[in-house]
Design an enzyme around this catalytic site. Structure first.
Site, PDB file in Angstrom:
ATOM      1  N   LYS A 140       8.930  23.413 -13.452  1.00 13.34           N
ATOM      2  CA  LYS A 140       8.066  22.083 -12.976  1.00 13.34           C
ATOM      3  C   LYS A 140       7.850  21.591 -11.374  1.00 13.34           C
ATOM      4  CE  LYS A 140       6.687  17.392 -13.604  1.00 13.34           C
ATOM      5  NZ  LYS A 140       6.733  16.123 -14.111  1.00 13.34           N
ATOM      6  N   ASN A 190       1.677  20.461 -21.206  1.00  7.76           N
ATOM      7  CA  ASN A 190       0.950  19.498 -22.470  1.00  7.76           C
ATOM      8  C   ASN A 190       1.501  20.003 -23.746  1.00  7.76           C
ATOM      9  OD1 ASN A 190       0.599  17.184 -20.757  1.00  7.76           O
ATOM     10  ND2 ASN A 190      -1.187  17.576 -19.992  1.00  7.76           N
ATOM     11  N   LYS A 238       3.700  11.663 -10.653  1.00  6.47           N
ATOM     12  CA  LYS A 238       3.204  11.109 -11.424  1.00  6.47           C
ATOM     13  C   LYS A 238       4.198   9.385 -11.501  1.00  6.47           C
ATOM     14  CE  LYS A 238       0.430  13.746 -14.256  1.00  6.47           C
ATOM     15  NZ  LYS A 238       0.428  14.026 -15.983  1.00  6.47           N
ATOM     16  N   HIS A 293      10.516  11.188 -27.158  1.00  2.46           N
ATOM     17  CA  HIS A 293       9.885  10.730 -27.163  1.00  2.46           C
ATOM     18  C   HIS A 293       9.549  12.654 -26.887  1.00  2.46           C
ATOM     19  CE1 HIS A 293       6.025  13.622 -23.927  1.00  2.46           C
ATOM     20  NE2 HIS A 293       7.446  13.534 -23.484  1.00  2.46           N
ATOM     21  N   GLU A 310      12.310  18.688 -24.025  1.00  4.47           N
ATOM     22  CA  GLU A 310      10.845  19.409 -23.030  1.00  4.47           C
ATOM     23  C   GLU A 310      11.850  21.258 -22.041  1.00  4.47           C
ATOM     24  OE1 GLU A 310       8.652  17.827 -22.139  1.00  4.47           O
ATOM     25  OE2 GLU A 310       8.207  15.952 -22.699  1.00  4.47           O
ATOM     26  N   HIS A 330       2.466  13.712 -28.180  1.00  2.00           N
ATOM     27  CA  HIS A 330       1.791  12.507 -28.564  1.00  2.00           C
ATOM     28  C   HIS A 330       0.600  10.975 -30.029  1.00  2.00           C
ATOM     29  CE1 HIS A 330       1.542  13.060 -23.528  1.00  2.00           C
ATOM     30  NE2 HIS A 330       2.521  12.177 -23.868  1.00  2.00           N
ATOM     31  N   GLU A 340      -3.557  17.755 -11.903  1.00  4.07           N
ATOM     32  CA  GLU A 340      -3.840  17.979 -13.387  1.00  4.07           C
ATOM     33  C   GLU A 340      -5.301  18.816 -12.976  1.00  4.07           C
ATOM     34  OE1 GLU A 340      -1.571  16.434 -16.281  1.00  4.07           O
ATOM     35  OE2 GLU A 340      -3.660  16.155 -17.427  1.00  4.07           O
ATOM     36  N   ARG A 361       1.035  -1.459  -0.182  1.00  2.00           N
ATOM     37  CA  ARG A 361       0.012  -0.278  -0.170  1.00  2.00           C
ATOM     38  C   ARG A 361       0.517   1.875  -0.284  1.00  2.00           C
ATOM     39  NH1 ARG A 361      -2.485  -3.027   3.917  1.00  2.00           N
ATOM     40  NH2 ARG A 361      -4.460  -3.793   3.030  1.00  2.00           N
ATOM     41  N   HIS A 405       2.666  18.838 -26.969  1.00  2.00           N
ATOM     42  CA  HIS A 405       2.370  17.004 -26.411  1.00  2.00           C
ATOM     43  C   HIS A 405       0.984  16.381 -26.984  1.00  2.00           C
ATOM     44  CE1 HIS A 405       5.266  17.681 -23.478  1.00  2.00           C
ATOM     45  NE2 HIS A 405       5.490  15.427 -23.440  1.00  2.00           N
ATOM     46  N   ARG A 420      -1.778  22.483 -14.235  1.00  2.00           N
ATOM     47  CA  ARG A 420      -0.607  21.603 -14.613  1.00  2.00           C
ATOM     48  C   ARG A 420      -0.926  21.103 -15.743  1.00  2.00           C
ATOM     49  NH1 ARG A 420       1.544  16.748 -11.248  1.00  2.00           N
ATOM     50  NH2 ARG A 420       3.073  15.758 -12.660  1.00  2.00           N
TER      51      ARG A 420
END
Ligand SMILES: NC(=O)c1ccc[n+]([C@@H]2O[C@H](COP(=O)([O-])OP(=O)(O)OC[C@H]3O[C@@H](n4cnc5c(N)ncnc54)[C@H](O)[C@@H]3O)[C@@H](O)[C@H]2O)c1
Ligand SMILES: [Zn+2]
Length: 321
Positions: free
Chosen positions: A188, A206, A104, A226, A146, A213, A198, A82, A209, A202
């Site tokens: 960041k 993107n 994340k 990426h 980035e 993506h 988000e 947990r 992206h 946040r």
């Protein structure tokens, strides 16, 4: 300590001996490199090793590697018994400015990237830019994707600094790398501190992206790294911003010029437009059925735009470098 074989081969020994002389008992777990390792089966194999060794709730996970190791180890730490603490020691530019910060964690599902995961903040992040010296050129280029993103979304001074110092950054000049990585990490961390889950702020992370993506997915995650996809995505999205009248031609050209300073070999000319557009429709950031874009209004100020006309998107996706 979870790492991959590329990082282990170059950097594992010193960190293991430092940890052991500080009195830690360490179980090193070395996985093969690559995005394909970021899955539940790999996570389960790691759980098995941890349980076998009697690791319990008083232990911590140390992620030592790029974003793949960081996301996977973070997911393991978030769910093992947990949740036990995670410490991140990122070794790629992407991991140092992005994936190790913000909590994340995720593994991929056969139906999509990063679909299974949890928010789990690291106890701390230890960044040493010396690790970057052994990176392949292509990983440096990817990381700079980035970095440019942070400059556009949040920092005009950083943008101007990058315009002046891109060759030094590409050559990993210590002073330039330190300044740039420090600033990007601050951006960041501050964005995440304002909006951990988000809900709103946040989302600005993107930029580049939505198209990026889609390019990655259309290239089956093999064609582009990426950050390369983000570089191309930022060009496309700056073009969309210009066509919508959010920015003028001068600013769009300024963004393009900075991106063109980054030498990139990969090309998406062979990717069918239809495939890219289909992938864009499946992005999990979309609000309902409308494709969501984060677009610049000026350097340091973004606007969220839902439902850009399909014609504008089509005309912008394939902008050449
Ligand atoms: N959690 C987040 O917020 C977040 C943000 C951005 C990206 N990500 C994830 O990060 C991943 C991409 O990260 P990445 O680009 O770091 O990929 P990666 O972890 O695959 O690293 C890239 C390559 O560099 C190698 N490598 C790592 N450190 C090295 C070093 N110091 N010297 C030599 N080689 C080294 C790796 O073995 C790998 O082959 C993706 O899975 C992406 O989804 C997560
Ligand atoms: Zn990214």
């Amino acid at each position: 300590l979870i790492t991959d074989s590329n990082v282990a081969g170059r950097h594992l020994k010193p960190i293991l001996s430092a940890l052991s002389s500080a009195g830690f008992e360490v179980l090193p777990i070395i996985i093969p490199p690559g995005e394909r390792q970021k899955n539940l089966r790999r996570a389960n194999a790691i759980f098995t090793q941890m349980i076998d060794r009697g690791i319990g709730r008083t232990s911590s996970v140390l992620a030592f590697g790029g974003g793949v190791v960081g996301d996977l180890a973070g997911f393991v730490a978030a769910t093992f018994m947990r949740g036990i603490p995670i410490v991140q020691i990122p070794t790629t530019i992407i991991a140092q400015v992005d994936s190790a910060i913000g909590g994340k964690t995720a593994v991929n599902h056969p139906l999509g990237k990063n679909l299974i995961g949890a928010f789990h903040q690291p106890a701390f992040v230890w960044t040493d830019i010396a690790y970057l010296k052994t990176l392949a050129k292509r990983e440096i280029v990817s990381g700079i994707g980035e970095i440019i993103k942070y400059a556009v979304i949040a920092d005009e001074d950083l943008f101007a600094y990058l315009e002046q110092h891109m060759p030094d950054l590409l050559a990993l000049d210590d002073e330039v790398v330190f300044h740039v990585l420090e600033r990007c990490s601050e951006i960041k961390a501050s964005v995440v501190a304002q909006d951990e889950r988000e809900h709103d702020v946040r989302i600005i992370l993107n930029f580049g992206h939505t198209v990026g993506h889609a390019l990655e997915a259309a290239g089956k995650y093999r064609l582009l790294r990426h950050g390369e996809a983000v570089l191309l995505g930022m060009m496309a999205e700056s073009m969309i911003a210009r066509r919508l009248g959010l920015i003028d031609a001068d600013l769009q050209e300024r963004i393009f010029s900075l991106i063109r300073q980054v030498p990139m070999r990969a090309s998406v000319d062979a990717l069918p437009l239809e495939e890219i557009l289909r992938a864009m429709g499946r992005d999990k950031k979309n609000a309902g059925s409308l494709v969501r874009f984060v677009l610049p209004k000026r350097i340091g100020e973004m606007q969220i735009v839902d439902g850009v006309h399909g014609k504008i998107v089509k005309e912008s996706v394939h902008v050449g470098r």
